[in-house]
Scaffold this motif. Sequence first.
Motif, PDB file in Angstrom:
ATOM      1  N   ASP A 161      41.378  54.974  24.214  1.00 54.38           N
ATOM      2  CA  ASP A 161      40.180  54.331  23.687  1.00 54.38           C
ATOM      3  C   ASP A 161      39.794  53.178  24.616  1.00 54.38           C
ATOM      4  O   ASP A 161      40.657  52.390  25.021  1.00 54.38           O
ATOM      5  N   PRO A 162      38.504  53.044  24.976  1.00 53.14           N
ATOM      6  CA  PRO A 162      38.109  51.953  25.880  1.00 53.14           C
ATOM      7  C   PRO A 162      38.521  50.572  25.381  1.00 53.14           C
ATOM      8  O   PRO A 162      38.893  49.708  26.180  1.00 53.14           O
ATOM      9  N   ASP A 163      38.471  50.353  24.072  1.00 52.43           N
ATOM     10  CA  ASP A 163      38.888  49.052  23.540  1.00 52.43           C
ATOM     11  C   ASP A 163      40.391  48.835  23.692  1.00 52.43           C
ATOM     12  O   ASP A 163      40.847  47.698  23.832  1.00 52.43           O
ATOM     13  N   SER A 164      41.160  49.922  23.669  1.00 51.74           N
ATOM     14  CA  SER A 164      42.599  49.811  23.913  1.00 51.74           C
ATOM     15  C   SER A 164      42.856  49.370  25.347  1.00 51.74           C
ATOM     16  O   SER A 164      43.715  48.516  25.611  1.00 51.74           O
ATOM     17  N   VAL A 165      42.118  49.944  26.279  1.00 52.64           N
ATOM     18  CA  VAL A 165      42.272  49.581  27.694  1.00 52.64           C
ATOM     19  C   VAL A 165      41.816  48.146  27.911  1.00 52.64           C
ATOM     20  O   VAL A 165      42.454  47.381  28.653  1.00 52.64           O
ATOM     21  N   LEU A 166      40.725  47.756  27.262  1.00 45.64           N
ATOM     22  CA  LEU A 166      40.244  46.380  27.386  1.00 45.64           C
ATOM     23  C   LEU A 166      41.284  45.387  26.883  1.00 45.64           C
ATOM     24  O   LEU A 166      41.566  44.378  27.541  1.00 45.64           O
ATOM     25  N   ASP A 167      41.862  45.656  25.720  1.00 43.53           N
ATOM     26  CA  ASP A 167      42.912  44.766  25.212  1.00 43.53           C
ATOM     27  C   ASP A 167      44.090  44.691  26.180  1.00 43.53           C
ATOM     28  O   ASP A 167      44.668  43.619  26.388  1.00 43.53           O
ATOM     29  N   ALA A 168      44.447  45.831  26.766  1.00 41.47           N
ATOM     30  CA  ALA A 168      45.572  45.845  27.709  1.00 41.47           C
ATOM     31  C   ALA A 168      45.273  44.988  28.931  1.00 41.47           C
ATOM     32  O   ALA A 168      46.140  44.250  29.421  1.00 41.47           O
ATOM     33  N   ILE A 169      44.049  45.064  29.437  1.00 40.68           N
ATOM     34  CA  ILE A 169      43.664  44.224  30.574  1.00 40.68           C
ATOM     35  C   ILE A 169      43.817  42.753  30.195  1.00 40.68           C
ATOM     36  O   ILE A 169      44.364  41.945  30.960  1.00 40.68           O
ATOM     37  N   GLU A 170      43.349  42.395  29.009  1.00 38.06           N
ATOM     38  CA  GLU A 170      43.401  40.992  28.603  1.00 38.06           C
ATOM     39  C   GLU A 170      44.840  40.519  28.408  1.00 38.06           C
ATOM     40  O   GLU A 170      45.178  39.377  28.717  1.00 38.06           O
ATOM     41  N   VAL A 171      45.703  41.397  27.903  1.00 39.77           N
ATOM     42  CA  VAL A 171      47.119  41.045  27.776  1.00 39.77           C
ATOM     43  C   VAL A 171      47.695  40.702  29.150  1.00 39.77           C
ATOM     44  O   VAL A 171      48.393  39.692  29.326  1.00 39.77           O
ATOM     45  N   TYR A 172      47.406  41.532  30.141  1.00 45.25           N
ATOM     46  CA  TYR A 172      47.976  41.315  31.470  1.00 45.25           C
ATOM     47  C   TYR A 172      47.313  40.162  32.204  1.00 45.25           C
ATOM     48  O   TYR A 172      47.971  39.435  32.959  1.00 45.25           O
ATOM     49  N   VAL A 173      46.022  39.957  31.989  1.00 39.92           N
ATOM     50  CA  VAL A 173      45.362  38.809  32.603  1.00 39.92           C
ATOM     51  C   VAL A 173      45.962  37.517  32.071  1.00 39.92           C
ATOM     52  O   VAL A 173      46.211  36.567  32.828  1.00 39.92           O
ATOM     53  N   ARG A 174      46.230  37.467  30.756  1.00 39.73           N
ATOM     54  CA  ARG A 174      46.850  36.269  30.182  1.00 39.73           C
ATOM     55  C   ARG A 174      48.210  36.001  30.825  1.00 39.73           C
ATOM     56  O   ARG A 174      48.579  34.855  31.071  1.00 39.73           O
ATOM     57  N   ARG A 175      48.967  37.062  31.077  1.00 40.95           N
ATOM     58  CA  ARG A 175      50.270  36.871  31.723  1.00 40.95           C
ATOM     59  C   ARG A 175      50.089  36.323  33.135  1.00 40.95           C
ATOM     60  O   ARG A 175      50.827  35.429  33.576  1.00 40.95           O
ATOM     61  N   LEU A 176      49.120  36.868  33.851  1.00 40.97           N
ATOM     62  CA  LEU A 176      48.861  36.378  35.205  1.00 40.97           C
ATOM     63  C   LEU A 176      48.431  34.912  35.179  1.00 40.97           C
ATOM     64  O   LEU A 176      48.857  34.114  36.020  1.00 40.97           O
ATOM     65  N   GLN A 177      47.587  34.571  34.224  1.00 37.76           N
ATOM     66  CA  GLN A 177      47.099  33.190  34.137  1.00 37.76           C
ATOM     67  C   GLN A 177      48.233  32.210  33.851  1.00 37.76           C
ATOM     68  O   GLN A 177      48.160  31.052  34.249  1.00 37.76           O
ATOM     69  N   GLY A 178      49.268  32.678  33.176  1.00 41.23           N
ATOM     70  CA  GLY A 178      50.387  31.800  32.855  1.00 41.23           C
ATOM     71  C   GLY A 178      51.504  31.801  33.874  1.00 41.23           C
ATOM     72  O   GLY A 178      52.494  31.089  33.707  1.00 41.23           O
ATOM     73  N   ASN A 179      51.366  32.597  34.935  1.00 39.49           N
ATOM     74  CA  ASN A 179      52.411  32.703  35.951  1.00 39.49           C
ATOM     75  C   ASN A 179      51.995  31.936  37.207  1.00 39.49           C
ATOM     76  O   ASN A 179      50.993  32.276  37.841  1.00 39.49           O
ATOM     77  N   PRO A 180      52.735  30.910  37.595  1.00 36.90           N
ATOM     78  CA  PRO A 180      52.349  30.117  38.771  1.00 36.90           C
ATOM     79  C   PRO A 180      52.384  30.902  40.075  1.00 36.90           C
ATOM     80  O   PRO A 180      51.810  30.460  41.076  1.00 36.90           O
ATOM     81  N   ASP A 181      53.042  32.065  40.089  1.00 36.41           N
ATOM     82  CA  ASP A 181      53.109  32.870  41.305  1.00 36.41           C
ATOM     83  C   ASP A 181      51.944  33.845  41.438  1.00 36.41           C
ATOM     84  O   ASP A 181      51.868  34.588  42.417  1.00 36.41           O
ATOM     85  N   SER A 182      51.035  33.837  40.478  1.00 38.34           N
ATOM     86  CA  SER A 182      49.907  34.769  40.535  1.00 38.34           C
ATOM     87  C   SER A 182      48.903  34.353  41.594  1.00 38.34           C
ATOM     88  O   SER A 182      48.623  33.160  41.775  1.00 38.34           O
ATOM     89  N   PRO A 183      48.326  35.319  42.301  1.00 30.80           N
ATOM     90  CA  PRO A 183      47.267  34.994  43.264  1.00 30.80           C
ATOM     91  C   PRO A 183      45.969  34.673  42.530  1.00 30.80           C
ATOM     92  O   PRO A 183      45.796  35.025  41.355  1.00 30.80           O
TER      93      PRO A 183
END
Length: 236
Positions: A161-183
């Motif tokens: 489902d597109p909304d499932s994929v959207l939620d997954a992107i946001e989950v991973y973006v949040r992790r990247l935003q909280g990781n100081p090693d993220s580009p």
Amino acid sequence: MIKTVQSLAGDIGRMQRESGMVMATVASLADDELERPTRCAGWTRAHVIAHLARGADAMTNLATWAVTGQESPDYESAAQRDADIEAGARQSAADLAADLEQANERLLGAFQALKSGVRVRTLPTWPAGEIDAFSLPARRTTELILHHDDLGTTWELHEADPDSVLDAIEVYVRRLQGNPDSPGLRIIAGEGDEWTVGDGSFRIEGYYEELLAFLTRERVEEGLQYEGELPKLPPW
């Protein structure tokens, strides 16, 4: 990703849809097919399925904690988690499918209980840090679609489902935003959404499934647009 008690019904419905698709795939696999490698380095299909079952149990504990206010059991050590997955992966195809189905049923019951309200709204987790209890169904859906894709069967991300994929992107973006090693990333979806990580210095564009494949597995699908060398993402 803002989730509330009002969003639970839709989130749980999408989780059930994706869970049903995973179960259909798992139930179709024979014993010898479970031994094939996956996109998760060092894991066979059996390992991925066992991981999904134990992940369901972990989320059941978190949802129960949120509803009752009684803290869930201490997290297992990494060694114990690995041992549980190894033990699960040694089951027959039929037993492994039954294990996952039963874990999914326990989890669904725990998620349904969230609809009556929670006593603990913010839960500590590893490695995601503190998360909102009402985000648990969307996070489970993220696990389901990513690991379904990892199995390497005929199922592909665009079937989610597109909304499932959207939620997954946001989950991973949040992790990247909280990781100081993220580009630094500026992530632009063809569907119209946009996210920024750090200084947003590297621009990457694509549709949901193309972005998710890169953010989670550094897989470059046809249609992903960028200039120069893709940055290295921190491991999860």
